[in-house]
Design an enzyme around this catalytic site. Structure first.
Site, mmCIF file in Angstrom:
data_model
loop_
_atom_site.group_PDB
_atom_site.id
_atom_site.type_symbol
_atom_site.label_atom_id
_atom_site.label_comp_id
_atom_site.label_asym_id
_atom_site.label_seq_id
_atom_site.Cartn_x
_atom_site.Cartn_y
_atom_site.Cartn_z
ATOM 1 N N GLU A 1 0.830 -1.219 0.000
ATOM 2 C CA GLU A 1 0.000 0.000 0.000
ATOM 3 C C GLU A 1 0.863 1.268 0.000
ATOM 4 O O GLU A 1 0.565 2.260 0.651
ATOM 5 C CB GLU A 1 -1.038 -0.037 1.127
HETATM 6 N N1 COS Z 1 -6.282 11.876 -3.655
HETATM 7 C C1 COS Z 1 -6.888 12.437 -4.730
HETATM 8 N N2 COS Z 1 -6.255 12.661 -5.885
HETATM 9 C C2 COS Z 1 -4.964 12.305 -5.966
HETATM 10 C C3 COS Z 1 -4.263 11.730 -4.885
HETATM 11 C C4 COS Z 1 -4.989 11.512 -3.691
HETATM 12 N N3 COS Z 1 -4.417 10.967 -2.624
HETATM 13 N N4 COS Z 1 -3.000 11.490 -5.248
HETATM 14 C C5 COS Z 1 -2.890 11.925 -6.521
HETATM 15 N N5 COS Z 1 -4.078 12.406 -6.952
HETATM 16 C C6 COS Z 1 -4.385 12.984 -8.239
HETATM 17 C C7 COS Z 1 -3.552 14.243 -8.464
HETATM 18 O O1 COS Z 1 -4.200 15.369 -7.899
HETATM 19 C C8 COS Z 1 -3.482 14.329 -9.974
HETATM 20 O O2 COS Z 1 -4.694 14.868 -10.454
HETATM 21 P P1 COS Z 1 -4.723 15.866 -11.727
HETATM 22 O O3 COS Z 1 -4.207 15.041 -12.872
HETATM 23 O O4 COS Z 1 -6.153 16.237 -11.852
HETATM 24 O O5 COS Z 1 -3.817 16.992 -11.370
HETATM 25 C C9 COS Z 1 -3.445 12.853 -10.379
HETATM 26 O O6 COS Z 1 -4.002 12.107 -9.286
HETATM 27 C C10 COS Z 1 -2.042 12.361 -10.649
HETATM 28 O O7 COS Z 1 -1.311 12.595 -9.461
HETATM 29 P P2 COS Z 1 0.286 12.643 -9.408
HETATM 30 O O8 COS Z 1 0.774 13.530 -10.513
HETATM 31 O O9 COS Z 1 0.686 12.954 -8.028
HETATM 32 O O10 COS Z 1 0.636 11.156 -9.805
HETATM 33 P P3 COS Z 1 2.021 10.415 -9.831
HETATM 34 O O11 COS Z 1 2.057 9.577 -11.054
HETATM 35 O O12 COS Z 1 3.141 11.374 -9.582
HETATM 36 O O13 COS Z 1 1.912 9.356 -8.607
HETATM 37 C C11 COS Z 1 2.159 8.567 -6.382
HETATM 38 C C12 COS Z 1 1.752 9.720 -7.308
HETATM 39 C C13 COS Z 1 3.620 8.202 -6.508
HETATM 40 C C14 COS Z 1 1.873 9.092 -4.979
HETATM 41 C C15 COS Z 1 1.275 7.343 -6.692
HETATM 42 O O14 COS Z 1 1.619 6.751 -7.919
HETATM 43 C C16 COS Z 1 1.346 6.285 -5.608
HETATM 44 O O15 COS Z 1 0.692 6.398 -4.580
HETATM 45 N N6 COS Z 1 2.137 5.227 -5.829
HETATM 46 C C17 COS Z 1 2.198 4.110 -4.925
HETATM 47 C C18 COS Z 1 1.160 3.121 -5.322
HETATM 48 C C19 COS Z 1 0.872 2.185 -4.211
HETATM 49 O O16 COS Z 1 0.660 2.570 -3.074
HETATM 50 N N7 COS Z 1 0.831 0.921 -4.569
HETATM 51 C C20 COS Z 1 0.484 -0.106 -3.672
HETATM 52 C C21 COS Z 1 -0.661 -0.823 -4.275
HETATM 53 S S1 COS Z 1 -1.704 -1.609 -3.144
HETATM 54 S S2 COS Z 1 -0.669 -3.066 -2.414
#
Ligand code: COS
Length: 374
Positions: free
Chosen positions: A358
């Protein structure tokens, strides 16, 4: 400001603790050894309402809140982290997006039987080539009339194979989209089952989509809005994992405390040695700090306030606490701690995943640091 648990939360803690000691703990080591999921435990959790703890009664739940849910995952994980994550994935990763984004029809059709424990839920985001960079997924969703046709595969799926309902993310023409997929849908199948270091009685599998037909009505959160659904779901899911980590750490501290008072070396119990008692004090402090972060994030979520940063902080702190506390617990047990005669080696193996799934600890830092500058 009030740090006291309500009567309802105290009652839930006591009930789940009794349940965990009676129904879960006795077979935890054996299920770990045999890598065996026990559906009877899930069914018994359903009987006492744990499978729908935060959902309203009309959706099959018992109408409690996210703090009660975190306390439940914590208490289950104190004796068996696998059982903790089974429930956490079922509620946070599968139930939550349906409750939050689902239509009334989707809630009645999917959330209700899940809350009642008649069906098990899972969540499929990760792929072989996209873990931390979740947005680079390759699974596709092609529109054909009233259906989307999914092709691709997801890996590391908690509850894979035992779940009936999967929340799945795939790339449609309009962007990443979230779908509710039933295990019976044509073109859906279960792939490789992972053999793992820890949480071994929680099945983790691949899920495969080979021209899998998903009705358009099974989209959740809108076509093209799936990445936000995935991220928002993980915001809450991370606090469930943080609660699991607190439970694992507490289980290890409990065992180490008993052992340190019984085990004699140099003519006295080893707890009389500051090398041991100070370790125990440090373990207790980091567990308490982690627990407060978890409860704070749950409280914010229940109040409807932003909790993404709080849950990322809770997961970061609690995951590292689980790893360090369980490692120290093994150290206190000495050679015995390294054997399967005591539970601390299992706790140590189970703790490691809380720093990975996660969102790795590195991803939590990324989320927190981005929020700091927002
Ligand atoms: N809540 C609402 N919206 C969100 C958000 C959140 N927590 N996080 C990101 N977003 C939205 C952003 O606002 C952005 O929206 P817009 O395109 O409208 O501006 C969009 O999603 C893309 O966000 P961002 O540019 O931050 O995306 P990234 O590709 O940089 O990824 C991370 C962000 C690295 C934080 C994300 O890919 C992540 O959480 N990765 C880990 C995945 C994970 O936890 N995997 C485990 C799977 S379950 S075992």
């Amino acid at each position: 400001m009030n740090f006291a648990l309500s009567e309802e939360h105290k009652m839930i803690r006591k009930m789940v603790r009794d349940f965990a000691n009676k129904e879960v703990a006795p077979t935890a080591a054996e299920r770990d050894e045999e890598e065996r999921f026990d559906i009877n435990i899930f069914d018994k959790m359903a009987e006492v309402g744990l499978t729908g703890i935060p959902w309203p009664e009309k959706y099959g739940g018992i109408g409690s809140d996210y703090l009660a849910y975190c306390i439940t995952v914590e208490e289950l994980s104190r004796v068996c982290a696998s059982t903790g994550v089974t429930l956490s994935a079922h509620i946070s990763l599968a139930g939550w997006p349906i409750y939050t984004f689902g239509t009334e029809n989707q809630k009645m059709r999917y959330l209700k039987p899940m809350a009642e424990g008649k069906k098990i839920g899972a969540y499929g985001l990760t792929e072989s080539g996209s873990g931390s960079d979740a947005g680079s997924m390759k699974t596709t969703a092609r529109r054909e009339g009233d259906y989307f046709i999914l092709n691709g595969a997801k890996i590391f799926i908690t509850n894979g194979g035992i779940a009936d309902i999967y929340i799945v993310f795939a790339r449609a023409e309009e962007g990443i989209t979230a779908f509710i997929v039933e295990k019976e849908f044509e073109g859906f199948s279960i792939g490789k089952k992972e053999r793992k270091m820890g949480i071994r009685s929680s099945p983790t599998t691949e899920i495969i989509f080979d021209n899998c037909q998903v009705p358009v009505e099974n989209v959740i959160g809108g076509i093209g809005s799936g990445f936000k659904v995935a991220m928002m779901t993980l915001d809450g899911g991370r606090n469930g994992i943080a609660a699991q980590a607190v439970g694992i750490a507490q289980g290890a501290l409990d065992a180490a405390l008993v052992y340190a008072q019984e085990r004699k070396q140099f003519g006295k119990p080893i707890i009389a040695n500051q090398g041991i008692s100070f370790k125990l004090a440090d373990m207790a402090v980091s567990i308490e700090a982690s627990r407060l972060l978890v409860y704070q994030a749950a409280w914010l979520e229940t109040k409807g306030e932003p909790y993404g940063k709080a849950s990322a902080m809770a997961k970061l702190m609690a995951g590292d606490t689980a790893m360090s506390v369980t490692t120290e617990a093994v150290q206190i047990f000495g050679g015995y701690g390294y054997t399967k005669d005591y539970p601390v080696e299992r706790f140590m193996r189970d703790a490691k995943i809380t720093q990975i799934y996660e969102g790795t600890q590195e991803i939590q830092r990324l989320v927190i640091s981005r929020m700091l500058t927002k």
